[in-house]
Design an enzyme around this catalytic site. Structure first.
Site, PDB file in Angstrom:
ATOM      1  N   ASP A 259      75.375 -44.935 -22.839  1.00  0.00           N
ATOM      2  CA  ASP A 259      75.055 -45.486 -21.525  1.00  0.00           C
ATOM      3  C   ASP A 259      73.901 -46.467 -21.743  1.00  0.00           C
ATOM      4  O   ASP A 259      73.193 -46.425 -22.759  1.00  0.00           O
ATOM      5  CB  ASP A 259      74.700 -44.392 -20.506  1.00  0.00           C
ATOM      6  CG  ASP A 259      74.882 -44.901 -19.066  1.00  0.00           C
ATOM      7  OD1 ASP A 259      74.924 -46.134 -18.872  1.00  0.00           O
ATOM      8  OD2 ASP A 259      74.982 -44.075 -18.141  1.00  0.00           O
TER       9      ASP A 259
HETATM   10  C1  BGC Z   1      75.414 -46.469 -15.598  1.00  0.00           C
HETATM   11  C2  BGC Z   1      76.778 -46.714 -16.198  1.00  0.00           C
HETATM   12  C3  BGC Z   1      77.077 -48.191 -16.202  1.00  0.00           C
HETATM   13  C4  BGC Z   1      75.981 -48.910 -16.977  1.00  0.00           C
HETATM   14  C5  BGC Z   1      76.173 -50.412 -17.099  1.00  0.00           C
HETATM   15  C6  BGC Z   1      74.332 -47.330 -16.245  1.00  0.00           C
HETATM   16  O1  BGC Z   1      73.155 -47.269 -15.530  1.00  0.00           O
HETATM   17  O2  BGC Z   1      75.065 -45.115 -15.716  1.00  0.00           O
HETATM   18  O3  BGC Z   1      77.745 -46.021 -15.476  1.00  0.00           O
HETATM   19  O4  BGC Z   1      78.329 -48.429 -16.766  1.00  0.00           O
HETATM   20  O5  BGC Z   1      74.745 -48.674 -16.334  1.00  0.00           O
HETATM   21  O6  BGC Z   1      75.992 -51.032 -15.870  1.00  0.00           O
END
Ligand code: BGC
Length: 718
Positions: A259
């Site tokens: 993530d």
């Molecule tokens: C989220 C993800 C997301 C990523 C990119 C993170 O803060 O938890 O679900 O895909 O950001 O935007």
């Protein structure tokens, strides 16, 4: 120079002549090995971390392109700048806004999840994105989780069936799905540093099965590690989750992507299973999987074999996506995509109450008051990664105007102010729970003189969002006061709630006769809702999670294990998540899992199974007759639950093991048949460390919801 020319020639040969799709996996692996042999260590490391917010490097001289990715669950996110989160201000990136995760789950229809996936895949191709950070399907453990609306349901089986089809839909377009968040990202409060103590049985039975299904049946090419820790280790460096379970036990061949900003160490993450580090800001060379990884390899802390394994995985993903010979062009926001959004939305709407038979509305209705901020609000943007720049979005008011405008006079007033911004602290959102008397007075005066009032309330994409959990189950923005005032002056009031997670509907359930649940339901939300109100669509959605009477009834609150103490929380309820908890503990919910009404009725008869005694390797062939006894064509979700009678260990009172959504014409009977594997009756025995099917008596229940059991029969496993 000769080396360079040879490499180019080989690469050219490989990329132009070899159709990876037509080669079997073994041949593909040989091709990949040959490429890896030609790469320098620096080139390899460059492919293991972001080089911008949504891409990681390729190797130009070998013809390997960048790997591009994008959010997210509700549609393909608008183009942002390469190195910051601001809009790139494109004019060609308006996308289809698809119904949110819990809306898809409410359809109880895997075909709808597949439709969703195909749209995402086609639109991703049009935007040249190789990996879509979707679908998201963490279990709804705790009703206040800010991301509940992004996720599917509280049940691992329902989640699994939907996730498999969403992945298949996306990947049918040669775009990789990135299933997320692995694992147990169940709260936003302290999400980046909370340690969740989860026993292995609960992990295996509740939190992991949908991921397993998405990988083994859906063949998901990539997976995103969650921000949180599970049992002491960050998910991005969790040997148990990533190496032992995901890669070894489940045979995952693709890449684990972190993530954004969810990596904490170089050596631990590299050795414990992470393949690509992604993040939210530069300096990209300094990231854990950039220069520090190069240093760690040179120092012998991470072997080159480990690095090559990561490369192998990434190239494998590429050969199935960006480097596949048959990579489609894609298309964005087409009429067909709008139709898919409409189909999903129209199967997701849940009819909670229709006691006065006010619905469907007839043409006798000559004046309609449409009241509430949610009647004119759009839900495409917000929620960080889950935001979409929608090509168009039909609001409830627009939908009602288009479906009833010819026959009724339609007037709108706002009713309440939705003052809440997701990126502000609570103190900076003061008064967001207070009614606005002036707006209520306007609503009352309009409602008084209208035949019917449609009151659109609920939450919005600021109130429910990534980054925070809700504080209470209460309806926000003083909505209850508005409901009470309007209902008092107009007996023909229809309550429409638009939200993505459970709320406190006690008072509404008691005092209102007509209640409909809609969601953040995509580009066609207003049309789908209006068609339900009109009876063009007979509602067939079923709740994908339990609505507790009170927050304290829900397991995490009853056992005081949310949000945890000292950045630690123990999932004390173990396997008793969702209806498993309420039913086992005999706690009456407000609305149970699987609940949803129709304009017609369904009668269940003849629940039959093919044998009385089964062996471990058998399948249980189940059939039940369902008759549409009303006068509307309708769709019923037949739910099959299993219960172990006299279990020697703690089991949930019932567990969903199969379901089928079926369309039945008025007066007609359908035979709904399916198979349940006896091995699917197993529980995970922590001592023996394996799945065990306990011999003895089981009950099988054919049900219209988890509390509306229509037929029961029993069988034995010998
Ligand atoms: C989220 C993800 C997301 C990523 C990119 C993170 O803060 O938890 O679900 O895909 O950001 O935007």
């Amino acid at each position: 120079m000769i080396k360079y020319i040879t490499a180019c020639a080989v690469a050219l040969f490989l990329f132009s002549n070899v159709s990876a799709q037509n080669k079997n996996e073994a041949a593909l692996q040989v091709i990949i090995s040959n490429i890896i042999k030609k790469m320098t260590l620096e080139e390899k490391i460059a492919m293991l971390h972001g080089n911008a917010l949504f891409s990681s490097a390729g190797v130009k001289r070998l013809g390997i392109p960048e790997l591009t990715c994008d959010d997210g669950p509700l549609g393909v996110r608008e183009e942002i700048k390469r190195f910051d989160w601001n809009s790139a201000n494109w004019t060609t990136d308006s996308a289809t806004f698809l119904p949110n995760g819990s809306a898809i789950a409410a359809t109880w229809n895997p075909d709808m999840a597949n439709k969703y996936g195909v749209v995402i895949g086609q639109e991703a191709n049009a935007r040249k994105k190789n990996v879509m950070l979707s679908p998201a399907f963490n279990i709804c453990r705790m009703p206040l989780n800010g991301r509940t609306y992004e996720y599917y349901s509280e049940d691992p089986y329902l989640n699994g069936r939907l996730a498999v089809q969403a992945v298949k839909g996306i990947q049918s377009q040669h775009v990789a799905a990135c299933i997320k968040h692995f694992a147990a990202n169940n709260q936003e409060v302290n999400r980046s540093n909370i340690n969740e103590e989860i026993d292995e049985r609960a992990l295996r039975e509740i939190y992991l099965p949908a991921f397993k299904a998405a990988i083994q049946e859906g063949n998901a090419y990539t997976i995103m590690s969650a921000y949180n820790k599970v049992n002491g280790y960050w998910c991005s460096e969790n040997d148990f989750l990533l190496n032992k379970i995901l890669k070894k036990e489940w045979g995952f061949k693709g890449a684990v992507i972190s993530d954004w900003g969810g990596v904490h160490h170089t050596v631990e993450a590299a050795n414990n299973g992470l393949d690509i580090e992604m993040g939210s800001s530069g300096s990209y060379d300094q990231w854990y999987f950039a220069d520090p990884l190069l240093t760690a390899v040179k120092a012998g802390q991470v072997s080159e074999k480990t690095i090559d394994d990561k490369l192998r995985r990434i190239l494998w993903v590429m050969y199935h996506t960006s480097m596949s010979d048959h990579h489609p062009e894609g298309s964005i926001a087409t009429v067909a995509h709008g139709k898919a959004a409409y189909d999903i939305a129209s199967e997701s709407v849940v009819l909670l109450k229709n006691d006065a038979h006010l619905l469907p509305l007839t043409t006798k209705v000559k004046s309609i008051a449409v009241i509430g901020d949610n009647s004119i609000r759009t839900f495409a943007s917000g929620g960080y990664g889950a935001g979409v720049k929608a090509k168009y979005e039909i609001t409830a008011l627009a939908g009602i105007r288009s479906r009833f405008g010819q026959t009724a006079d339609i007037k709108f007033v706002q009713g309440y102010k939705a003052n809440y911004l997701a990126n502000r602290m609570d103190e900076q959102n003061p008064g967001s729970d207070k009614p606005d008397q002036t707006l209520i007075d306007q609503a009352v005066s309009l409602a008084k003189k209208s035949d019917v009032t449609i009151l659109c309330i609920g939450s919005n994409r600021e109130y429910e969002s990534e980054g925070h959990d809700r504080k209470t189950l209460a309806l926000p923005f003083g909505e209850q006061a508005l409901v009470n005032a309007v209902t008092a002056v107009n007996p023909n009031t229809i309550i429409v709630i638009m939200a993505g997670a459970p709320y406190d509907l006690n008072e509404i359930k008691k005092s209102n006769h007509t209640i409909i649940w809609s969601w953040f339901n995509g580009s066609e939300a207003g049309n789908a809702l209006a068609d339900v109100l009109k009876g063009v669509i007979n509602p067939s959605g079923k709740m994908p999670f339990t609505f507790p009477v009170s927050l304290n009834d829900s397991p995490a609150f009853a056992l005081n294990s949310y949000p945890g103490e000292n950045l630690n929380t123990t999932y004390k309820e173990g396997i008793l998540v969702g209806y498993r908890w309420y039913d086992t503990k005999n706690i009456e919910p407000l609305y149970c899992f699987g609940y949803g009404l129709s304009y017609t009725n369904f009668a269940y008869t003849n629940l039959l199974i093919d044998k009385k005694n089964y062996k471990l390797n058998d399948n249980i062939a189940v059939a039940v007759k369902v008759k549409n006894t009303g006068s509307y064509a309708g769709k019923e979700v037949v739910q099959l639950y299993i219960k172990k009678v006299n279990s020697s260990i703690l089991r949930a009172d019932k567990e969903l093991k199969a379901f089928k959504k079926i369309a039945i014409a008025p007066g007609k009977t359908a035979v709904v048949s399916t198979n349940i594997k006896v091995s699917d009756l197993a529980y995970f025995d922590e001592k023996l460390h394996k799945w065990v099917v306990e011999p003895g008596e089981y009950k099988i229940m054919a049900a219209s919801s988890s509390k509306d059991i229509r037929k029961v029969t029993s069988f034995y496993v010998r």
